[in-house]
Design an enzyme around this catalytic site. Sequence first.
Site, PDB file in Angstrom:
ATOM      1  CE  LYS A  83      -3.262 -38.323  16.534  1.00 52.84           C
ATOM      2  NZ  LYS A  83      -3.402 -37.820  15.151  1.00 52.84           N
ATOM      3  CB  SER A 108      -6.180 -35.080  15.402  1.00 54.87           C
ATOM      4  OG  SER A 108      -5.307 -35.897  14.650  1.00 54.87           O
ATOM      5  CB  SER A 122      -3.424 -34.685  12.463  1.00 54.91           C
ATOM      6  OG  SER A 122      -4.782 -34.387  12.436  1.00 54.91           O
TER       7      SER A 122
HETATM    8  N1  GLN Z   1      -8.211 -31.651  10.889  1.00 56.34           N
HETATM    9  C1  GLN Z   1      -8.378 -32.700   9.922  1.00 56.34           C
HETATM   10  C2  GLN Z   1      -9.621 -33.487  10.246  1.00 56.34           C
HETATM   11  O1  GLN Z   1     -10.298 -33.096  11.119  1.00 56.34           O
HETATM   12  C3  GLN Z   1      -7.176 -33.545   9.848  1.00 56.34           C
HETATM   13  C4  GLN Z   1      -7.137 -34.634  10.840  1.00 56.34           C
HETATM   14  C5  GLN Z   1      -5.922 -35.494  10.710  1.00 56.34           C
HETATM   15  O2  GLN Z   1      -4.983 -35.202   9.974  1.00 56.34           O
HETATM   16  N2  GLN Z   1      -5.967 -36.614  11.402  1.00 56.34           N
HETATM   17  O3  GLN Z   1      -9.922 -34.465   9.652  1.00 56.34           O
END
Ligand code: GLN
Length: 486
Positions: A79, A154, A178
């Site tokens: 990532k 994400s 994420s």
């Molecule tokens: N969807 C969650 C957020 O928007 C989790 C994001 C993540 O785990 N980085 O914060």
Amino acid sequence: MDLFKYTAHALHDMLVKKEISAVELAKTAFARTDAVEPKIHSYITETREQALNQAAAVDAKLTKGETIAPLAGIPGALKDNICTKGIKTTCASKILANFVPPYDATVVEKLAANDFVLVGKTNCDEFAMGGSTENSGFFATRNPWDTDRVPGGSSGGSASAVSAGQAIWALGSDTGGSIRQPAAYCGNVGLKPTYGRVSRYGLVAYASSLDQIGPFTRDVTDCALVLNAIAGHDAKDSTSINAQVPDYTKALVKDVKGLKIGLPQEYFAAGIQPEVAEAIQKAVAQLKAMGAEVKEVSLPHTQYALPAYYLIAPAEASSNLGRYDGVGFGHRAPGNDIIDMYKKTRSEGFGDEVKRRIMLGTYALSSGYYDAYYLKALQVRTLVKQDFDNVFQDVDVLIAPTAPTTAFKIGELSDPLAMYLQDVCTIPLNLAGLPGISIPCGFAQGLPVGMQIIGKPLAEATIIQTAYAFEQANDYHTRFAPVGEV
Ligand code: GLN
């Protein structure tokens, strides 16, 4: 032979038997990327030259008859919020569009010691804020099962790269889901380790008390192999746990006899797509038939986890992102004076969601509101953790959906609140610091459904064993996304 469809452990055997070479394998991954990347858009940066050099080094070892590590020569992706020395690391943000870190994250150093082959840096929501990869500052990534749909987020590019065959495995980061949610949407295995199990050094911070790096893989065996490579104490991360790392491949045992499974009723409440709930119930019935004991349990503060997260995470983000001021590194917009420069740099550099969270977090931390919002959220966090402590007196693992629905359409959740609701099943684990794995457990209208197995702190081996036993009794992990088929 579609090498890109194989698992890391199968490819390792083929490398050792000299049926294939690491260079050939890297080239297969590139060819696959050439074929599907225009439809999927997994990568922000590809690292082909570096990959070929790393692969050639593995081939040289094989020629000399040296033993190689399980991940040696197997194409993997990272990532783009994981720092790579000399390779752009953008966090999918315009503010870091040209940022080249002068150092490697600890996980990258550890993987390098295993002779891994890096094929690319994957797209994500900007600074890991989002659940669909649509918040990337550059472009949206698409789901290999249906290119009109999101891959989740994400870490969407890591999930899509593994499912589309562009990489055999990948790393993502999980602050509120994420890794697990995109793994569920893309039909692969995603593990968020216990907070502190894997070093965060070199992971660009979003919400430091929640962030954790973990693997995306095609099956549970590969998950154990990648976790083996990246787990462990790191003096450079003060929150890293100084506990021995077991060999997670020892947990690859097809046995759940006597395992006590809890089904948290709050995770099966309204809002869960009926086919998703059905697939999980069916999977649990199967585990029961295999000898596990199943009982319903309650985590009464679950409904408060989401609002607490959306105060704590933005609060931490507002502090962490203060460093992007156009001075130290990253983008700088010229201004009339320093304040003007700050304003223009951030206004151009950050996307809407990042700005929203900085404002929300700054507000929650401001004097007069701190006690009412931030401190209250921390108290809720403790209650959420205590709920888990209580049920884990009676059960070994908890099973729940990973996400309330299967992958949604691009553009479907344009309301930020609707998007936040996608995190209801994943966020409580981050608040409590617990490990969780998402594995494929069925399909609904042709889209993968993910089952989440939640463990006690540092009980990655238990959730890996549960996941492995289920996986081996089914064939969901062998199905390949249809992208690229004519
Ligand atoms: N969807 C969650 C957020 O928007 C989790 C994001 C993540 O785990 N980085 O914060």
